[in-house]
Design a protein around this motif. Structure first.
Motif, PDB file in Angstrom:
ATOM      1  N   VAL A   1      42.624  31.872  38.538  1.00 44.82           N
ATOM      2  CA  VAL A   1      44.001  32.239  38.184  1.00 44.82           C
ATOM      3  C   VAL A   1      43.930  33.714  37.808  1.00 44.82           C
ATOM      4  O   VAL A   1      43.225  34.087  36.862  1.00 44.82           O
ATOM      5  N   ARG A   2      44.616  34.561  38.559  1.00 48.69           N
ATOM      6  CA  ARG A   2      44.536  36.010  38.319  1.00 48.69           C
ATOM      7  C   ARG A   2      45.797  36.657  38.858  1.00 48.69           C
ATOM      8  O   ARG A   2      46.676  35.984  39.403  1.00 48.69           O
ATOM      9  N   GLY A   3      45.869  37.975  38.747  1.00 47.38           N
ATOM     10  CA  GLY A   3      47.071  38.683  39.161  1.00 47.38           C
ATOM     11  C   GLY A   3      47.223  38.757  40.675  1.00 47.38           C
ATOM     12  O   GLY A   3      46.238  38.729  41.417  1.00 47.38           O
TER      13      GLY A   3
ATOM     14  N   ALA B   1      29.586  45.504  45.886  1.00 46.99           N
ATOM     15  CA  ALA B   1      31.024  45.377  46.134  1.00 46.99           C
ATOM     16  C   ALA B   1      31.627  44.266  45.273  1.00 46.99           C
ATOM     17  O   ALA B   1      31.003  43.222  45.045  1.00 46.99           O
ATOM     18  N   TYR B   2      32.851  44.524  44.845  1.00 49.10           N
ATOM     19  CA  TYR B   2      33.576  43.560  44.014  1.00 49.10           C
ATOM     20  C   TYR B   2      33.605  42.163  44.639  1.00 49.10           C
ATOM     21  O   TYR B   2      33.348  41.160  43.965  1.00 49.10           O
ATOM     22  N   ASN B   3      33.926  42.078  45.944  1.00 51.01           N
ATOM     23  CA  ASN B   3      34.062  40.748  46.566  1.00 51.01           C
ATOM     24  C   ASN B   3      32.768  39.939  46.469  1.00 51.01           C
ATOM     25  O   ASN B   3      32.795  38.740  46.206  1.00 51.01           O
TER      26      ASN B   3
ATOM     27  N   ASP C   1      47.788  41.144  42.488  1.00 60.80           N
ATOM     28  CA  ASP C   1      47.184  42.315  43.143  1.00 60.80           C
ATOM     29  C   ASP C   1      45.885  41.929  43.841  1.00 60.80           C
ATOM     30  O   ASP C   1      45.393  42.688  44.673  1.00 60.80           O
ATOM     31  N   LEU C   2      45.356  40.750  43.538  1.00 58.42           N
ATOM     32  CA  LEU C   2      44.093  40.336  44.150  1.00 58.42           C
ATOM     33  C   LEU C   2      44.290  39.309  45.264  1.00 58.42           C
ATOM     34  O   LEU C   2      43.336  38.671  45.714  1.00 58.42           O
ATOM     35  N   ILE C   3      45.534  39.187  45.745  1.00 56.97           N
ATOM     36  CA  ILE C   3      45.783  38.298  46.894  1.00 56.97           C
ATOM     37  C   ILE C   3      45.044  38.827  48.121  1.00 56.97           C
ATOM     38  O   ILE C   3      44.389  38.079  48.842  1.00 56.97           O
TER      39      ILE C   3
ATOM     40  N   GLY D   1      37.931  27.475  34.405  1.00 59.60           N
ATOM     41  CA  GLY D   1      38.678  28.683  34.760  1.00 59.60           C
ATOM     42  C   GLY D   1      38.021  29.889  34.124  1.00 59.60           C
ATOM     43  O   GLY D   1      37.037  29.772  33.383  1.00 59.60           O
ATOM     44  N   ARG D   2      38.582  31.061  34.403  1.00 62.59           N
ATOM     45  CA  ARG D   2      37.965  32.274  33.838  1.00 62.59           C
ATOM     46  C   ARG D   2      38.948  33.433  33.825  1.00 62.59           C
ATOM     47  O   ARG D   2      39.952  33.451  34.534  1.00 62.59           O
ATOM     48  N   PHE D   3      38.586  34.416  32.992  1.00 66.05           N
ATOM     49  CA  PHE D   3      39.280  35.697  32.962  1.00 66.05           C
ATOM     50  C   PHE D   3      38.186  36.735  33.168  1.00 66.05           C
ATOM     51  O   PHE D   3      37.144  36.668  32.508  1.00 66.05           O
ATOM     52  N   ALA D   4      38.412  37.665  34.095  1.00 69.55           N
ATOM     53  CA  ALA D   4      37.320  38.569  34.494  1.00 69.55           C
ATOM     54  C   ALA D   4      37.758  40.041  34.463  1.00 69.55           C
ATOM     55  O   ALA D   4      37.888  40.677  35.503  1.00 69.55           O
ATOM     56  N   PRO D   5      37.992  40.584  33.271  1.00 69.27           N
ATOM     57  CA  PRO D   5      38.484  41.967  33.213  1.00 69.27           C
ATOM     58  C   PRO D   5      37.410  43.006  33.536  1.00 69.27           C
ATOM     59  O   PRO D   5      36.231  42.803  33.266  1.00 69.27           O
ATOM     60  N   SER D   6      37.867  44.103  34.118  1.00 68.82           N
ATOM     61  CA  SER D   6      36.997  45.276  34.300  1.00 68.82           C
ATOM     62  C   SER D   6      37.172  46.145  33.063  1.00 68.82           C
ATOM     63  O   SER D   6      38.305  46.348  32.619  1.00 68.82           O
ATOM     64  N   PRO D   7      36.086  46.676  32.512  1.00 68.29           N
ATOM     65  CA  PRO D   7      36.214  47.437  31.256  1.00 68.29           C
ATOM     66  C   PRO D   7      36.637  48.890  31.486  1.00 68.29           C
ATOM     67  O   PRO D   7      35.974  49.816  31.055  1.00 68.29           O
TER      68      PRO D   7
ATOM     69  N   ALA E   1      30.246  40.359  44.235  1.00 69.62           N
ATOM     70  CA  ALA E   1      29.911  40.050  42.849  1.00 69.62           C
ATOM     71  C   ALA E   1      30.781  38.909  42.324  1.00 69.62           C
ATOM     72  O   ALA E   1      30.297  37.962  41.696  1.00 69.62           O
ATOM     73  N   VAL E   2      32.074  39.001  42.610  1.00 68.64           N
ATOM     74  CA  VAL E   2      33.004  38.016  42.054  1.00 68.64           C
ATOM     75  C   VAL E   2      32.678  36.606  42.572  1.00 68.64           C
ATOM     76  O   VAL E   2      32.682  35.631  41.814  1.00 68.64           O
ATOM     77  N   VAL E   3      32.344  36.506  43.850  1.00 66.79           N
ATOM     78  CA  VAL E   3      32.065  35.179  44.409  1.00 66.79           C
ATOM     79  C   VAL E   3      30.726  34.643  43.883  1.00 66.79           C
ATOM     80  O   VAL E   3      30.639  33.488  43.457  1.00 66.79           O
TER      81      VAL E   3
ATOM     82  N   SER F   1      48.724  49.068  34.756  1.00 66.51           N
ATOM     83  CA  SER F   1      47.275  49.006  34.857  1.00 66.51           C
ATOM     84  C   SER F   1      46.633  49.999  33.918  1.00 66.51           C
ATOM     85  O   SER F   1      47.287  50.901  33.388  1.00 66.51           O
ATOM     86  N   LYS F   2      45.319  49.798  33.762  1.00 68.35           N
ATOM     87  CA  LYS F   2      44.573  50.710  32.906  1.00 68.35           C
ATOM     88  C   LYS F   2      44.574  52.092  33.545  1.00 68.35           C
ATOM     89  O   LYS F   2      44.630  53.098  32.865  1.00 68.35           O
ATOM     90  N   GLN F   3      44.503  52.117  34.889  1.00 72.19           N
ATOM     91  CA  GLN F   3      44.462  53.408  35.582  1.00 72.19           C
ATOM     92  C   GLN F   3      45.726  54.228  35.333  1.00 72.19           C
ATOM     93  O   GLN F   3      45.673  55.433  35.237  1.00 72.19           O
TER      94      GLN F   3
ATOM     95  N   ILE G   1      32.800  40.017  32.007  1.00 72.23           N
ATOM     96  CA  ILE G   1      33.112  41.448  32.013  1.00 72.23           C
ATOM     97  C   ILE G   1      32.624  42.036  33.335  1.00 72.23           C
ATOM     98  O   ILE G   1      31.433  41.991  33.648  1.00 72.23           O
ATOM     99  N   GLU G   2      33.561  42.586  34.098  1.00 72.42           N
ATOM    100  CA  GLU G   2      33.218  43.091  35.437  1.00 72.42           C
ATOM    101  C   GLU G   2      32.873  44.574  35.368  1.00 72.42           C
ATOM    102  O   GLU G   2      33.622  45.439  35.840  1.00 72.42           O
ATOM    103  N   ASP G   3      31.718  44.833  34.781  1.00 76.70           N
ATOM    104  CA  ASP G   3      31.246  46.218  34.616  1.00 76.70           C
ATOM    105  C   ASP G   3      30.347  46.591  35.789  1.00 76.70           C
ATOM    106  O   ASP G   3      29.160  46.823  35.643  1.00 76.70           O
TER     107      ASP G   3
HETATM  108  N1  GLU Z   1      37.927  42.537  37.500  1.00 78.02           N
HETATM  109  C1  GLU Z   1      39.154  42.383  38.214  1.00 78.02           C
HETATM  110  C2  GLU Z   1      40.241  43.189  37.503  1.00 78.02           C
HETATM  111  O1  GLU Z   1      40.105  43.494  36.338  1.00 78.02           O
HETATM  112  C3  GLU Z   1      39.610  40.934  38.299  1.00 78.02           C
HETATM  113  C4  GLU Z   1      38.748  40.145  39.197  1.00 78.02           C
HETATM  114  C5  GLU Z   1      39.214  38.723  39.457  1.00 78.02           C
HETATM  115  O2  GLU Z   1      39.933  38.147  38.628  1.00 78.02           O
HETATM  116  O3  GLU Z   1      38.808  38.178  40.477  1.00 78.02           O
HETATM  117  O4  GLU Z   1      41.224  43.506  38.136  1.00 78.02           O
END
Ligand code: GLU
Length: 296
Positions: A190-192, A172-174, A194-196, A9-15, A176-178, A231-233, A45-47
């Motif tokens: 496993v993620r939030g 693009a995010y899609n 909002d990414l459905i 599994g993984r956690f992939a935060p954007s900084p 890079a993530v794949v 969110s951070k935003q 880290i999704e920079d």
């Molecule tokens: N980097 C994305 C975010 O922080 C998450 C990407 C993912 O989990 O697929 O919202």
């Protein structure tokens, strides 16, 4: 802890800011799901988008994960170091006729009805000042989420030839993530919740790459009482690095667990151990959003 290599599994935060309660939920949920199966848990880290980054945020996120006892396996992957891999894949698809350059503006797409109608697909546009889009010949119209079951994707969204590299040169995010999830041998995401929405496109990329698909579990999202995602935003407050136990317990409750009152007095490692043993996806609230009634 012994790890069994099959679950990764993984956690992939954007900084784009410090870790807040919403991102703690994604971190903790993915961590508990991996560790309860003796799996690996990686951090990436999704920079990918420098204008949206905040200096020092990546390190701050990593130090916060450490302070919360959420220790990852292996080394951290940074998307900023993966441009070569993203570009190589794009070049391959352009060469094979699976992707094409597009010069349409956002305004033109809006006028065309909001979804890209494939205007540049056969126009042989030049690379200059162009985005790159993937040919979507077999749209992904639904997927099955481990928590929410079947999720249908609106046809207009599913059919769109989506962007894999933006006009400004950012990947693009899609895409890079794949590519990264494949590179890191991730077996479940496993993620939030909002990414459905982009999940269908990500599954499309797995198919295009002829790579076995992963499973998806989208956790409920923490929203404020005016309906905004934490969110951070929108400047959700950073979680407290010096006092992790209360926020961890609050995150466990949010995830449908029932931490006993006495847990608050326990040490961090014992709180996490309790979580690993008590974690059960059947107890997760089957909703995509939960309004926070008090501030965390
Ligand atoms: N980097 C994305 C975010 O922080 C998450 C990407 C993912 O989990 O697929 O919202």
């Amino acid at each position: 802890m012994t790890t069994d290599t099959h679950y990764v599994g993984r956690f992939a935060p954007s900084p784009s800011g410090p870790l807040h309660f919403g991102s703690l939920i994604a971190a903790l949920g993915s961590y508990l799901q991996a560790r309860s199966q003796h799996g690996k848990w990686l951090v990436r880290i999704e920079d990918l988008d420098p204008p949206r980054e905040i200096a020092g945020a990546a390190d701050n996120i990593l130090r916060t994960l450490e302070a919360y006892g959420l220790t990852w396996d292996g080394s951290v992957m940074y998307q900023s170091q993966r441009h070569g891999a993203y570009q190589a894949q794009i070049d391959q698809w352009l060469h094979d006729g699976d992707a094409y350059y597009c010069q349409c503006t956002r305004k033109q797409i809006k006028t065309a009805g909001g979804f890209y109608p494939g205007t540049c697909r056969h126009l042989h546009r030049s690379a200059e000042n162009s985005a790159v889009r993937l040919n979507v010949d077999t749209p992904i119209t639904y997927f099955v989420d481990r928590l929410h079951g079947r999720i249908d994707i609106p046809a207009t969204l599913a059919q769109e030839d989506f962007i894999i590299r933006r006009r400004d040169g950012l990947y693009a995010y899609n895409l890079a993530v794949v590519l990264d999830d494949i590179e890191q041998n991730i077996t479940e995401i496993v993620r939030g919740a909002d990414l459905i929405e982009p999940t269908g496109r990500q599954i499309g990329l797995y198919r295009q790459l002829q790579h076995p698909e992963v499973s998806y579990l989208h956790l409920p999202l923490a929203v404020t009482d005016n309906g905004n995602k934490l969110s951070k935003q929108n400047h959700a407050p950073a979680i407290d690095k010096s006092n992790p136990v209360p926020a961890l317990i609050a995150a466990m409750s949010f995830l449908g667990m029932a931490p006993p009152a006495a847990l608050i007095k326990e040490e961090l490692k014992d709180v996490l151990q309790w979580g690993i043993h008590a974690w059960c996806i059947d107890n997760l609230p089957k909703t995509t959003e939960i309004i926070l009634t008090k501030t965390h």
